[in-house]
Design a protein around this motif. Structure first.
Motif, mmCIF file in Angstrom:
data_model
loop_
_atom_site.group_PDB
_atom_site.id
_atom_site.type_symbol
_atom_site.label_atom_id
_atom_site.label_comp_id
_atom_site.label_asym_id
_atom_site.label_seq_id
_atom_site.Cartn_x
_atom_site.Cartn_y
_atom_site.Cartn_z
ATOM 1 N N THR A 43 -53.354 -28.706 -90.832
ATOM 2 C CA THR A 43 -53.636 -28.470 -90.436
ATOM 3 C C THR A 43 -54.189 -29.022 -89.393
ATOM 4 O O THR A 43 -56.034 -29.242 -90.904
ATOM 5 C CB THR A 43 -53.668 -26.665 -90.295
ATOM 6 O OG1 THR A 43 -52.282 -26.701 -90.621
ATOM 7 C CG2 THR A 43 -54.765 -26.361 -89.290
ATOM 8 N N SER A 45 -57.372 -30.052 -86.110
ATOM 9 C CA SER A 45 -57.643 -29.671 -85.009
ATOM 10 C C SER A 45 -58.363 -31.343 -84.198
ATOM 11 O O SER A 45 -58.430 -32.707 -85.204
ATOM 12 C CB SER A 45 -59.212 -29.020 -84.741
ATOM 13 O OG SER A 45 -60.940 -30.440 -84.760
ATOM 14 N N HIS A 46 -58.298 -31.798 -82.957
ATOM 15 C CA HIS A 46 -57.885 -33.392 -82.431
ATOM 16 C C HIS A 46 -59.530 -33.437 -82.969
ATOM 17 O O HIS A 46 -59.577 -34.564 -82.727
ATOM 18 C CB HIS A 46 -58.167 -33.147 -81.272
ATOM 19 C CG HIS A 46 -58.528 -34.384 -80.065
ATOM 20 N ND1 HIS A 46 -60.043 -34.314 -80.004
ATOM 21 C CD2 HIS A 46 -57.623 -34.731 -79.133
ATOM 22 C CE1 HIS A 46 -60.510 -35.342 -79.212
ATOM 23 N NE2 HIS A 46 -59.166 -35.940 -78.775
ATOM 24 N N ASP A 47 -60.318 -32.872 -83.107
ATOM 25 C CA ASP A 47 -62.040 -33.097 -82.786
ATOM 26 C C ASP A 47 -62.178 -33.500 -84.371
ATOM 27 O O ASP A 47 -62.636 -34.653 -84.758
ATOM 28 C CB ASP A 47 -62.973 -31.969 -82.291
ATOM 29 C CG ASP A 47 -63.118 -31.824 -81.548
ATOM 30 O OD1 ASP A 47 -62.584 -32.257 -80.518
ATOM 31 O OD2 ASP A 47 -63.812 -30.714 -80.820
ATOM 32 N N GLU A 48 -61.799 -32.617 -85.283
ATOM 33 C CA GLU A 48 -61.576 -33.559 -86.799
ATOM 34 C C GLU A 48 -60.497 -34.164 -86.787
ATOM 35 O O GLU A 48 -60.887 -35.490 -87.836
ATOM 36 C CB GLU A 48 -61.150 -32.536 -86.784
ATOM 37 C CG GLU A 48 -61.874 -30.813 -88.033
ATOM 38 C CD GLU A 48 -60.891 -29.738 -87.732
ATOM 39 O OE1 GLU A 48 -61.668 -28.908 -89.048
ATOM 40 O OE2 GLU A 48 -60.023 -29.563 -88.557
ATOM 41 N N CYS A 49 -59.745 -34.544 -86.062
ATOM 42 C CA CYS A 49 -58.216 -35.768 -86.209
ATOM 43 C C CYS A 49 -59.771 -37.113 -85.620
ATOM 44 O O CYS A 49 -59.425 -38.725 -86.996
ATOM 45 C CB CYS A 49 -57.069 -36.008 -85.222
ATOM 46 S SG CYS A 49 -55.807 -36.688 -85.860
ATOM 47 N N LYS A 97 -64.789 -35.909 -77.844
ATOM 48 C CA LYS A 97 -64.449 -34.116 -78.174
ATOM 49 C C LYS A 97 -62.879 -33.804 -77.401
ATOM 50 O O LYS A 97 -63.036 -35.183 -76.341
ATOM 51 C CB LYS A 97 -65.341 -32.690 -77.654
ATOM 52 C CG LYS A 97 -66.955 -33.375 -78.102
ATOM 53 C CD LYS A 97 -66.505 -32.773 -79.602
ATOM 54 C CE LYS A 97 -67.973 -32.480 -80.470
ATOM 55 N NZ LYS A 97 -68.109 -32.427 -81.784
ATOM 56 N N CYS A 119 -54.965 -34.295 -74.595
ATOM 57 C CA CYS A 119 -56.854 -34.796 -74.534
ATOM 58 C C CYS A 119 -56.427 -35.990 -72.865
ATOM 59 O O CYS A 119 -55.949 -37.601 -73.153
ATOM 60 C CB CYS A 119 -57.077 -35.567 -75.625
ATOM 61 S SG CYS A 119 -58.610 -35.730 -75.101
ATOM 62 N N GLU A 133 -55.126 -30.600 -78.748
ATOM 63 C CA GLU A 133 -56.595 -29.584 -79.237
ATOM 64 C C GLU A 133 -56.263 -30.107 -80.384
ATOM 65 O O GLU A 133 -56.797 -29.224 -81.007
ATOM 66 C CB GLU A 133 -56.120 -28.040 -78.370
ATOM 67 C CG GLU A 133 -57.708 -28.254 -78.503
ATOM 68 C CD GLU A 133 -57.525 -27.135 -77.342
ATOM 69 O OE1 GLU A 133 -59.058 -26.141 -77.186
ATOM 70 O OE2 GLU A 133 -57.299 -26.289 -76.132
ATOM 71 N N PHE A 134 -54.635 -29.003 -80.664
ATOM 72 C CA PHE A 134 -54.775 -28.524 -82.385
ATOM 73 C C PHE A 134 -53.433 -29.094 -83.349
ATOM 74 O O PHE A 134 -52.463 -29.069 -82.156
ATOM 75 C CB PHE A 134 -54.656 -27.006 -82.735
ATOM 76 C CG PHE A 134 -55.796 -26.412 -81.747
ATOM 77 C CD1 PHE A 134 -57.227 -26.621 -83.088
ATOM 78 C CD2 PHE A 134 -56.694 -25.920 -80.940
ATOM 79 C CE1 PHE A 134 -58.380 -25.990 -82.208
ATOM 80 C CE2 PHE A 134 -57.772 -25.264 -80.760
ATOM 81 C CZ PHE A 134 -58.350 -25.856 -81.126
ATOM 82 N N TYR A 135 -53.358 -29.131 -84.596
ATOM 83 C CA TYR A 135 -51.888 -29.169 -84.691
ATOM 84 C C TYR A 135 -52.135 -28.500 -85.962
ATOM 85 O O TYR A 135 -52.550 -28.380 -86.743
ATOM 86 C CB TYR A 135 -51.921 -31.430 -85.586
ATOM 87 C CG TYR A 135 -52.606 -32.486 -84.337
ATOM 88 C CD1 TYR A 135 -51.121 -32.650 -83.944
ATOM 89 C CD2 TYR A 135 -53.623 -32.230 -84.398
ATOM 90 C CE1 TYR A 135 -51.399 -33.550 -82.979
ATOM 91 C CE2 TYR A 135 -53.905 -33.531 -83.527
ATOM 92 C CZ TYR A 135 -52.416 -33.875 -82.628
ATOM 93 O OH TYR A 135 -52.512 -35.140 -81.873
ATOM 94 N N GLN A 136 -51.134 -27.436 -85.557
ATOM 95 C CA GLN A 136 -51.188 -26.718 -86.869
ATOM 96 C C GLN A 136 -49.624 -26.518 -87.600
ATOM 97 O O GLN A 136 -48.258 -26.268 -86.596
ATOM 98 C CB GLN A 136 -50.888 -25.309 -85.929
ATOM 99 C CG GLN A 136 -49.965 -23.847 -86.881
ATOM 100 C CD GLN A 136 -51.668 -23.490 -87.767
ATOM 101 O OE1 GLN A 136 -52.906 -23.875 -86.452
ATOM 102 N NE2 GLN A 136 -51.557 -23.257 -88.175
#
Length: 271
Positions: A43, A45-49, A97, A119, A133-136
């Motif tokens: 899990t 987020s895009h920004d963390e990735c 971002k 994105c 935006e998110f990878y869950q």
């Protein structure tokens, strides 16, 4: 690579084709995870990735990526092969971002019932990187299965780019053997002798004579070479032949041969 762990991974997803409902026992999963072949869900987020990919790149040398690709040719360690494309794709990324942009619509009775997003900054880079935006709870195990079986099939997806580079960074890669170099030179020779009107499908068939591989493996090999611009189309204004699932190499034709500049950029030390 631990054979038992690999077998656990493979039998989870494949039995003469995809398994509809993948299942693995706790005992088997624990064993395969201990050997680095299966993983807990991701899990992120895009920004963390993006941040993690940016942090990884300085720690991975181009030479290691190239050695991994070449060393995969005789050993059929297809997971080593995958990283070359992911490295090239990651190099296109700059810290940013998530920028919400529409990627598509679903319709019910002619009316939009669902809108999906990606994105826009990732999308507008070369080849159109797919950035959610998110990878869950992303299933990293199926990504690893695809890496090992075919050399990766999700190049251009942000979560796969991160996972692929993480795995290659931690891998111990041997120096390419003379056989590896010979196979690569034979691949280049086949490309150079392509007929002007050859489509990628013809190249896939022609490569069967110079590298031990399945059709699916050769297709991914071609896509990787196209991704890093060795198979670079001379034009993107060309007719396409029916439906196909080519991604990076779709507009390449035999007349384009291979791109010497890109070849030198990556492989000059070995040629």
């Amino acid at each position: 690579m631990d054979k038992k762990a690999k077998n656990i991974l493979f039998k989870t997803y494949w039995k003469n084709g995809w398994i509809d409902v993948p299942q693995v026992s706790t005992e088997d999963f624990t064993y395969a995870r201990s050997k680095g072949l299966m993983f807990d869900p991701l899990t992120i987020s895009h920004d963390e990735c993006i941040a993690e990919i940016s942090g990884l790149l300085p720690a991975i040398s181009t030479d290691k990526i190239v050695k991994a690709f070449l060393s995969s040719l005789s050993s059929r360690r297809l997971d080593w092969r995958s990283g070359l494309a992911s490295y090239f794709i990651a190099k296109q990324l700059t810290p940013h971002k998530f920028h919400k942009a529409v990627s598509g619509h679903s319709y019910t009775n002619g009316v939009i019932s669902h809108t999906s997003y990606t994105c826009g900054i990732c999308r507008d880079l070369k080849y159109g990187i797919i950035g959610d935006e998110f990878y869950q709870n992303t299933d990293l195990n199926v990504l690893n299965f695809e890496r090992i079986k075919w050399g990766g099939v999700r190049h251009g997806q942000l979560d796969y780019t991160l996972f692929d580079l993480q795995q290659l960074q931690s891998a111990t890669i041997p120096d390419p053997t003379p056989e590896d170099i010979s196979i690569f030179k034979s691949i280049l020779k086949v490309i150079a002798h392509s007929q002007p009107n050859d489509y990628p499908g013809a190249l896939e068939k022609n490569l069967a004579s110079v590298i031990k591989s399945t059709k699916a493996e050769r297709k991914i090999l071609i896509e990787i070479l196209a991704c890093i611009d060795i198979l670079k189309p001379g034009s993107y204004d060309r007719p396409l032949k029916g439906k196909n699932d080519w991604l990076f190499v779709e507009y390449w034709r035999g007349e384009d041969k291979y791109n010497q500049e890109a070849l030198d950029r990556y492989f000059a030390a070995y040629l």
